[in-house]
Design an enzyme around this catalytic site. Structure first.
Site, mmCIF file in Angstrom:
data_model
loop_
_atom_site.group_PDB
_atom_site.id
_atom_site.type_symbol
_atom_site.label_atom_id
_atom_site.label_comp_id
_atom_site.label_asym_id
_atom_site.label_seq_id
_atom_site.Cartn_x
_atom_site.Cartn_y
_atom_site.Cartn_z
ATOM 1 N N HIS A 36 -1.454 -1.409 -4.153
ATOM 2 C CA HIS A 36 -2.679 -0.970 -3.464
ATOM 3 C C HIS A 36 -2.640 0.550 -3.292
ATOM 4 C CE1 HIS A 36 -6.152 -1.681 -0.815
ATOM 5 N NE2 HIS A 36 -5.637 -0.758 -0.026
ATOM 6 N N MET B 232 -11.440 -4.998 5.996
ATOM 7 C CA MET B 232 -10.615 -4.036 6.731
ATOM 8 C C MET B 232 -10.353 -4.610 8.118
ATOM 9 S SD MET B 232 -9.842 -1.608 4.759
ATOM 10 C CE MET B 232 -8.875 -0.732 5.988
ATOM 11 N N ASP C 187 -4.620 3.794 -1.865
ATOM 12 C CA ASP C 187 -5.655 4.218 -0.911
ATOM 13 C C ASP C 187 -6.143 5.624 -1.234
ATOM 14 O OD1 ASP C 187 -5.927 2.015 0.960
ATOM 15 O OD2 ASP C 187 -3.810 2.388 1.412
ATOM 16 N N SER D 296 0.853 -1.194 0.000
ATOM 17 C CA SER D 296 0.000 0.000 0.000
ATOM 18 C C SER D 296 0.885 1.237 0.000
ATOM 19 C CB SER D 296 -0.879 0.014 1.248
ATOM 20 O OG SER D 296 -1.336 1.333 1.475
ATOM 21 N N ASP E 139 -6.681 -5.904 4.792
ATOM 22 C CA ASP E 139 -6.007 -4.599 4.780
ATOM 23 C C ASP E 139 -6.028 -3.979 6.169
ATOM 24 O OD1 ASP E 139 -5.071 -2.046 4.155
ATOM 25 O OD2 ASP E 139 -6.767 -1.513 2.853
ATOM 26 N N MET F 164 -8.602 8.588 -0.317
ATOM 27 C CA MET F 164 -9.387 9.094 0.831
ATOM 28 C C MET F 164 -9.810 10.531 0.574
ATOM 29 S SD MET F 164 -7.087 7.709 3.994
ATOM 30 C CE MET F 164 -6.273 6.113 3.953
ATOM 31 N N HIS G 44 -8.491 1.400 -3.722
ATOM 32 C CA HIS G 44 -9.398 1.231 -2.574
ATOM 33 C C HIS G 44 -10.026 2.601 -2.304
ATOM 34 C CE1 HIS G 44 -9.469 0.456 2.095
ATOM 35 N NE2 HIS G 44 -10.667 0.630 1.600
ATOM 36 N N MET H 274 -11.997 5.071 -0.430
ATOM 37 C CA MET H 274 -12.580 5.416 0.878
ATOM 38 C C MET H 274 -13.177 6.807 0.724
ATOM 39 S SD MET H 274 -9.479 3.878 3.141
ATOM 40 C CE MET H 274 -8.387 3.874 1.724
HETATM 41 C C1 DX5 Z 1 -6.015 2.205 5.735
HETATM 42 C C2 DX5 Z 1 -5.641 1.758 4.349
HETATM 43 C C3 DX5 Z 1 -4.594 0.745 4.306
HETATM 44 C C4 DX5 Z 1 -3.292 1.146 4.918
HETATM 45 C C5 DX5 Z 1 -2.785 -0.054 5.642
HETATM 46 O O1 DX5 Z 1 -7.179 2.922 5.692
HETATM 47 O O2 DX5 Z 1 -6.768 1.231 3.673
HETATM 48 O O3 DX5 Z 1 -4.392 0.259 2.992
HETATM 49 O O4 DX5 Z 1 -2.322 1.577 4.017
HETATM 50 O O5 DX5 Z 1 -1.681 0.310 6.329
HETATM 51 P P1 DX5 Z 1 -0.888 -0.651 7.290
HETATM 52 O O6 DX5 Z 1 -0.460 -1.825 6.503
HETATM 53 O O7 DX5 Z 1 0.226 0.215 7.737
HETATM 54 O O8 DX5 Z 1 -1.821 -1.011 8.426
HETATM 55 ZN ZN ZN Z 2 -6.422 0.192 1.705
#
Ligand code: DX5
Ligand code: ZN
Length: 224
Positions: A32, A136, A34, A7, A174, A36, A65, A67
C-alpha cells in the site's frame, strides 16, 4: 480470503526496498502506497518516481492510494511507473465515474476511497466499476492514528450491498488497523487490511506483519 497490505508510510524511506522485502516475508501480499499532496490532506509523501523504484524490488501489486487533488492529471504517470491498483477519493473527484474509467483505460484496477464522514451509499452508482472500495477508518494524512469505530458499520454495509447487487468488489480498510482492532474489522467484512504503524512502527516488519496476519486469519476463520 483476508490479505495484508503493509503501508509504507510508516517504513524507513531510506531503506524502502528492505522494508518492503521484510513485510513480504511476513506475509504481506499487497504493498500500500500512500500518495499525499499537502492540499487534499495536510501532509506530503511521495509520487510516481518512488513507485517506479519500488516496482524494481517487488512483484506484489502496488496499491496506490491517491490523497491528492486533481488525481486525473497524474493517472498516466502512475501507470507508467508500474502501479497496479489506483484508488481515488470520492471527496477529491469532481467526476468520479470519469476518474475510475481513466484508471481502467490505463490498464490499472480502479478503486474508490471514502473519508470517515462520507456515507457508503453515495458510492452505489460506481460500485460495479471498482476492483475494491477503501474505507478510511481514520482521517487521511498520517499514520498511527486511532481507529474510528463507526467504520465497522460501513464495512458491514459494503458487504451487504455486494450481496444485494451481485457484485464482486473487494473491501479494504485503512487506518488504525492493529492487534486491538483487527478481529473487529475482519468480522465486519474487511478483506484487504492496510496497516502501517502495526507493521513498520517497531522496526520489525517481518515479525509484525506475520503476527498481524495470523490474528486476521484467526478472526476470518471464526467469522466464517
Ligand atoms: C493514512 C494512510 C494510511 C496509513 C495508515 O492517511 O492512508 O494508509 O498509512 O497508517 P496506520 O496503519 O498506522 O493507521
Ligand atoms: Zn492509505
Amino acid at each position: 480470503m483476508v490479505e495484508l497490505a503493509p503501508s509504507i508510510l510508516s517504513a524507513d524511506f531510506a531503506r524502502l526496498a528492505d522494508e518492503v522485502a521484510a513485510a513480504e516475508c511476513g506475509g504481506g501480499s499487497v504493498i500500500h502506497v500512500d500518495v499525499m499532496d499537502g492540499h487534499f490532506v495536510p501532509n506530503i509523501t511521495l509520487g510516481p518516481p518512488i513507485v517506479k523504484s519500488l516496482r524494481k524490488y517487488t512483484k506484489l501489486p502496488l496499491d496506490c492510494h491517491l490523497m491528492i487533488e486533481n488525481p486525473d492529471q497524474f493517472i498516466p504517470d502512475f501507470a507508467e511507473a508500474g502501479a497496479n491498483w489506483v484508488s481515488v477519493h470520492y471527496e477529491a473527484c469532481r467526476h468520479l465515474h470519469r476518474s475510475l474509467e481513466l484508471i481502467a483505460q490505463h490498464g490499472m484496477e480502479p478503486a474508490v476511497v471514502i473519508n470517515p464522514a462520507t456515507s457508503v451509499d453515495l458510492l452505489i452508482p460506481v460500485l460495479g466499476m471498482v476492483h475494491h472500495v477503501l474505507v478510511m477508518s481514520v482521517n487521511p494524512g498520517f499514520g498511527g492514528q486511532k481507529f474510528i469505530p463507526y467504520s465497522l458499520s460501513k464495512l458491514r454495509r459494503l458487504k451487504e450491498l455486494r450481496q444485494e447487487l451481485g457484485l464482486s468488489y473487494r473491501i479494504e480498510v485503512d487506518g488504525g488497523v492493529a492487534h486491538d482492532t483487527v478481529s473487529r474489522v475482519v468480522e465486519a467484512g474487511a478483506e484487504l487490511l492496510v496497516a502501517g504503524n502495526a507493521v513498520f512502527g517497531a522496526g520489525h516488519a517481518e515479525r509484525d506483519a506475520r503476527s498481524l496476519l495470523d490474528a486476521a486469519r484467526r478472526a476470518a476463520k471464526l467469522a466464517a
